[in-house]
Structure formats: structure tokens, C-alpha cells
Design an enzyme around this catalytic site. Structure first.
Site, short mmCIF file in Angstrom:
data_model
loop_
_atom_site.label_atom_id
_atom_site.label_comp_id
_atom_site.label_asym_id
_atom_site.label_seq_id
_atom_site.Cartn_x
_atom_site.Cartn_y
_atom_site.Cartn_z
N HIS A 6 -35.45 -23.70 16.63
CA HIS A 6 -36.96 -24.05 16.70
C HIS A 6 -37.45 -25.21 15.54
CE1 HIS A 6 -35.60 -20.96 13.53
NE2 HIS A 6 -36.56 -21.58 12.87
N CYS A 44 0.77 -1.31 -0.13
CA CYS A 44 -0.05 -0.04 0.01
C CYS A 44 0.92 1.23 -0.04
CB CYS A 44 -0.68 -0.03 1.30
SG CYS A 44 -0.06 0.00 2.87
#
Length: 647
Positions: A565, A9
């Protein structure tokens, strides 16, 4: 599969190593062998060897700086910017695996008839301009840092207060230190131009670029009182680079080829760039730069507030990306011309996002999972050293809340710095620069940083409070609507049961514990409660239905909550069993957090959409921070039951 990579960078501080880490993590998950060379601020590390390159199946370049590709001649190669390495590492690796990459052919190798400039093929024109510009900036910044710090130290230690400010006596030892710092500043524009040119034309562009930059900095060569500054350096760098690149493409006799890069190209390009600058563009650019500098110096009141708002917003918007770097370049380049105010705004804006995020994870730990809490520590530390990139991991996960919060805090910090007259002599920010003496009006600097960071923190916490995990919860509910169907374990069903809020919760089905357990153990514990209280007739039947649903996608929806569930014939009527776990349960979660609250919903086969309505009602309630916090910190079953009755 063996892959090699290079990350780099502009500043070589944060993005370089973040891309390395992300690529390594992705490669490990995908079962790919990877070695990464980092070209950071300390130079190249973990350098790729000729043998490794020969054996590699492909090369990944994730860089915003110019990378020498000649050693990868004949290899499959992907060349992207460094942010792709951070945000899309798996996609880059997969492209190599799928052979979705061009084979790189070096133009210098005459044995290859096909020539592909792969470094430009996949990047847009603006991406290439940005890469060239950032290459120049990356080499320019150390000169500003060294010069600024040396001058700051000399003034702090050896300066004497006068009506005109701190002054160092002529024959003082510290005057020599100041002179060295001033000399470093003189290299700024030539270095900027030289390495922009190198990025475009490789080594043949260095000499014409630096000569063009030196001419841009010396206004006397084209009849100007002042030089063209960093604007002139940028123009000179691009002009020299493309002129040198154009000359490189001219076909010459083989006898001349060896001397082209060291004699012919530098001489011709330097001459062309120098003459163009002296006789055509030098004076106009100089007048623009002088006007810009005068305008900035004259900004007061509302005007300087507007500038500060713009600078703060740009710095925090992409945290080290292109927009951030434009504002940073603007501020740092003005240092050489004695304008420290813009860099003062930058200095506070770069550190408020990471510090603010770190503070948020310290103050409200329960709103962040363990991974985010660890990231918060790193972010806070990086902020102290003026590295905005510390905020990137948070923004990547939650951009629509984190980025606006970062921008608000940075804009306020910049305005306070501008109004307080904060200046920065060094092309860097954060408290570390203030400690080293690079900041003027240091009290206002710290006031700006503290207030900006606190604003960032409170804004993030406010945003999180109102939009907790809506997307994730919707995903779970959508999955339930699509995939939860009546169990086929038997045709026998219980009588049709209508939904009734009053009887889905039972105080006897609430469990508070801190015993170590994983997902299956938690489910077993709650199912045992259901058996004990005669809500289900067969524990294993219901468990199998729950685990089948769990296999489709985790029901740990994030933010310390899980809602397993299922439907089954073994369930007599809709019911919810609840567990409050003080330590957290080992469970694959959408955001990586350990569930502290488990709501196990069990409904009969013929109960229509009962469990979906329960899911939605629980989800909406658990989106509220105060409700969730009350449930987590409840000390007994009665407290939890009373809260659930409100739901």
C-alpha cells in the site's frame, strides 16, 4: 570469528541435535565459523580437537548434562542449558562476538591464580539441581530400556498364558532373556545415584554415588522390607556428590594429591554416605517410597484420572524440558518396582503432541506455511518414535495456542490409558514401544494415542481459526499508522476524496494467475491494471511509493496474504487491485508463507486515513479462515468480486 560449541541433553535424542542445527543456522546468518560437538545418546560426535580449541575465539556450551570443561582452560566460555541453544542461538553467538563471556579457569591448573567455576556462575541453584538430576537420568534410562524390552520380548515370544498372566517356563531359552532384562533393572538406582554424584563432583563422585545407590536399593541394610527406590537413589546421589566435592576442597600435602581422587575421596565419601544412609535416612526414605508406591497401586476411579491429567499436562507442557522430565522420571523409576501404569500414561502422552501437530499440517495444509508443513512431517515421524520434542518448533513460534492444545490432547490420552489399564515396561513411549512388545493392553494404548492425537489436531485447528494472525496484522497496521505519510514527490494533489466502500473494488482490477513471479513482478502487474483502468496517472511514481513502504517492513502479513500500500499524488482516488495467485509469489513474509492473495491499496495524498481504514477492514476480514479460503480457491473474477463486496 571462530566459535566452538557443545550441545547435549539428558536423553541425547532430540534437543542435542536441535540445538546443533539452530546454532549452525544462526552462525551462517551471522557470518560466523562454528563447529559443534554433539554429546548425544550415541556418544560424542564431531569431536573438537586441541588445535581447534586453541584457535577458537570462544566456546558455547548448551547442555543439560555435565560437560567436562577442563579442555577449555583459558578460553572465553558461555555455559547455558540446551534450550537456550534452541531458542536463543543468535544471542549466544553475539555474546561471544561482544566478548560478553567469562574466561574459564580450570581449578586443576595450578599455574592459574584465578579460579572461576563458570558452569555454576550463570545458572541458578534449581538449574544446577536439574542438571545434576538429568545427568543421572540420562545414564539410567538405557538400563530401563534394555531391561524392559528384553523382558517384554521374552514374555511375548516365550510366555505362556496362565491365570496369573504370561509366565515363562523355568528351563526355557526365553527365561534366560528375561533374567538378563531383570539384571539390567538392578543397576537402575546405583547408576542414577552414581551419575548424579559425578555431575556434582566429577569422577571422584562415581564410586560413593553408586555405593550409596546400591545401599538405597537394598532395604535389608537398614532394616527395611523394601528399598528406598529411586527416591533413595536421588538422595544418595546428591549426598555422595556434595560430600565428595567437600572433601576435594580440603587442602592436602602435595604428596597426597595424586591419590586423593582414586583412593582417599572415594573411600571417605563412600563411608560417610553409607553410614548416613544405613543409620539415619535409609528407613525414613524407604517408608516414604513404600507409601508412595502403595498409594499409586491403590489409585482407582477419580483418583487415577486426576493423576493421569497431571502426568499428561506435565509431559506436554514443555515437551522434553524440566517439567516433562520430572514426570518421565517418576514413571520410569517406578518400572523397577513393578508399577507400569504411570509409565503407561507417559507412553501415550509423549507421542500425542507431535503426532497431533503432524496430522494438523496434513489435514489443513493451507493453514500452515511450507516450512510448517515440512516440520509437520518430521513431527509426525518423531511422534511415532515417542519423541515429544518434535512439537517444539511449532510451540516456539506460537506457544499460546500450541502448548494448550498439546496439553489438552495429552491429558485426554493419559486418562484413556489409565482407565484402560495401559502399562509400559520400558522407559520410553510411542507406537514403536508397542510394536516391540513393551506395552500391556495394547488395544487401549492405540485408542488413547489416536484419540489424544485427534483432539490435539482439532484443538490446534480450532485455535488457529479464531486467532489467525492478529499480532502480525496489528504489527503491520501499527507500522502503517506510524510510517505512512503523504508522498513528497509533488505538491500537486487531487481533490479531497472521502472513503466509500462501494467504489474501492473494481471487477476489472482483479487478476487470477499461476505464472511464476516475485514481489516486484506482482506489483508491476497490478499497477499495470490500475493504469489501464485510469486509476493512476504514473505507474513508476506509485511503484516507488509502494517499494519505499516495503523497504520499511514487508507487507506480506502471513498466512498466504500480502497487502502492499502507498499514498501518491499519481493516484486519482482510493482503490484496491487484487491478485489471486494459485502457486504463490516469491515474497518475504512474516511467517515464511508464499502469498496467494495480494491486495494492492493505492490512495491519493490528501485522503486522510483512507488506506489505513482499508488495511484494518481487510485485515479483520482476512483473519477469518473461511473468507480467506474462499478467496484463494475462487475460480473467476466474479466469485472474488462477490466475496469482496461482502467485505
Amino acid at each position: 570469528m571462530k566459535i566452538l560449541a557443545i550441545t547435549s541433553c539428558p536423553n541425547g535424542i532430540a534437543h542435542t541435535y536441535m540445538a546443533q542445527e539452530k546454532l549452525e543456522q544462526a552462525a551462517e546468518e551471522m557470518g560466523v565459523d562454528i563447529k559443534i560437538e554433539t554429546q548425544g545418546g550415541v556418544g560424542a560426535e564431531n569431536i573438537l580437537t586441541a588445535k581447534e580449541i586453541k584457535e577458537a575465539d570462544g566456546i558455547i556450551i548448551a547442555a543439560d548434562r555435565q560437560v567436562d570443561l577442563s579442555r577449555f582452560n583459558g578460553k572465553r566460555l558461555i555455559n547455558e542449558n540446551v534450550r537456550e541453544g534452541i531458542h536463543r542461538p543468535k544471542e549466544l553467538i553475539q555474546r561471544i562476538i561482544d566478548q560478553d563471556a567469562h574466561t574459564y579457569h580450570d581449578k586443576k591448573d595450578s599455574s592459574l591464580s584465578v579460579s572461576t567455576e563458570i558452569d555454576e556462575e550463570h545458572k541458578s541453584g534449581m538449574q544446577m539441581v536439574y542438571q545434576h538430576l538429568m545427568n543421572g537420568v540420562s545414564f539410567m534410562v538405557p538400563f530401563i530400556v534394555v531391561g524392559g524390552l528384553l523382558i517384554a520380548i521374552a514374555l511375548t515370544v516365550g510366555g505362556h498364558a496362565t491365570p496369573k498372566g504370561l509366565v515363562i517356563p523355568e528351563h526355557s531359552f526365553w527365561k534366560s532373556i528375561e533374567n538378563i532384562g531383570s539384571l539390567s533393572f538392578k543397576f537402575i538406582v546405583p547408576i542414577l545415584a552414581g551419575y548424579i554424584s559425578v555431575s556434582i563432583a566429577d569422577k571422584p563422585g562415581l564410586v560413593p554415588g553408586m555405593i550409596g545407590g546400591a545401599i538405597a536399593a537394598d532395604g535389608s541394610l537398614y532394616g527395611s522390607i523394601a528399598g528406598a527406590g529411586f527416591l533413595g537413589g536421588i538422595v544418595a546421589g546428591f549426598l555422595a556428590g556434595y560430600v565428595a566435592k567437600w572433601i576435594k576442597q580440603i587442602k592436602v600435602p602435595k604428596a597426597m594429591a595424586p591419590i586423593m581422587p582414586i583412593i582417599i575421596i572415594p573411600i571417605l565419601a563412600s563411608l560417610i554416605v553409607g553410614l548416613i544412609f544405613i543409620f539415619i535416612i535409609g528407613a525414613p526414605i524407604s517408608s516414604i517410597f513404600v507409601a508412595l508406591t502403595t498409594w499409586l497401586k491403590g489409585m482407582q476411579g477419580a483418583n487415577i484420572i486426576i493423576l493421569a491429567l497431571i502426568i499428561g499436562a506435565m509431559i506436554a507442557f514443555d515437551m522434553g524440558g524440566p517439567v516433562n522430565k520430572v514426570a518421565f522420571l517418576f514413571g520410569s523409576a517406578l518400572i523397577a518396582d513393578g508399577n507400569y501404569a504411570v509409565m503407561g500414561m507417559v507412553a501415550v502422552a509423549v507421542c500425542t503432541p507431535p503426532i497431533g501437530l503432524g496430522l494438523a499440517t496434513f489435514v489443513r495444509k493451507h493453514r500452515f506455511n511450507k516450512a510448517e508443513q515440512e516440520m509437520g512431517k518430521v513431527s509426525f515421524t518423531m511422534g511415532l518414535f515417542g519423541i515429544t520434542e518434535g512439537a517444539i518448533p511449532f510451540a516456539a513460534q506460537d506457544p499460546f495456542r500450541i502448548i494448550p492444545a498439546n496439553m489438552i490432547g495429552a491429558m485426554i490420552a493419559s486418562v484413556i490409558a489409565a482407565l484402560g489399564g495401559v502399562g509400559d515396561r520400558v522407559a520410553h513411549g510411542g507406537p514403536v514401544v508397542a510394536v516391540l512388545g513393551g506395552i500391556t493392553h495394547i488395544l487401549w494404548f492405540f485408542i488413547a494415542v489416536i484419540i489424544g492425537s485427534l483432539v490435539t489436531m482439532f484443538t490446534i485447528l480450532l485455535f488457529k481459526r479464531h486467532t489467525l494472525v492478529t499480532t502480525k496484522i496489528n504489527a503491520v497496521n501499527d507500522s502503517a499508522l506510524k510510517n505512512d505519510k503523504p508522498s513528497t514527490d509533488s505538491q500537486t494533489t487531487t481533490p479531497k476524496t472521502e472513503f466509500a466502500q462501494s467504489d474501492v473494488f473494481d471487477k476489472e482490477l482483479i487478476k487470477i494467475t499461476k505464472a511464476d513471479m516475485n514481489r516486484d513482478q506482482a506489483i508491476d502487474t497490478l499497477l499495470a491494471k490500475l493504469v489501464e483502468q485510469h486509476y493512476i496517472t504514473n505507474k513508476e511514481t506509485v511503484k516507488n511509493a509502494i517499494l519505499q513502504r516495503e523497504a520499511e517492513s514487508t507487507t506480506a502479513i502471513g498466512m498466504s496474504v500480502a497487502i502492499p500500500h502507498a499514498k501518491s499524488k499519481a493516484v486519482k482516488r482510493p482503490v484496491v487491485a487484487v491478485m489471486s495467485h494459485k502457486k504463490g509469489i516469491e515474497w518475504e513474509s512474516l511467517d515464511g508463507s508464499l502469498p496467494h492473495l495480494v491486495f494492492l491499496i493505492a490512495v491519493p495524498n490528501d485522503s486522510n486515513d483512507t488506506h489505513l481504514r482499508l488495511l484494518q477492514r481487510l485485515s479483520r476480514s482476512l483473519m477469518q479462515d473461511n473468507t480467506r479460503d474462499e478467496l484463494i480457491h475462487a475460480q473467476n473474477r466474479n466469485e472474488i468480486y462477490d466475496i469482496l463486496k461482502e467485505i
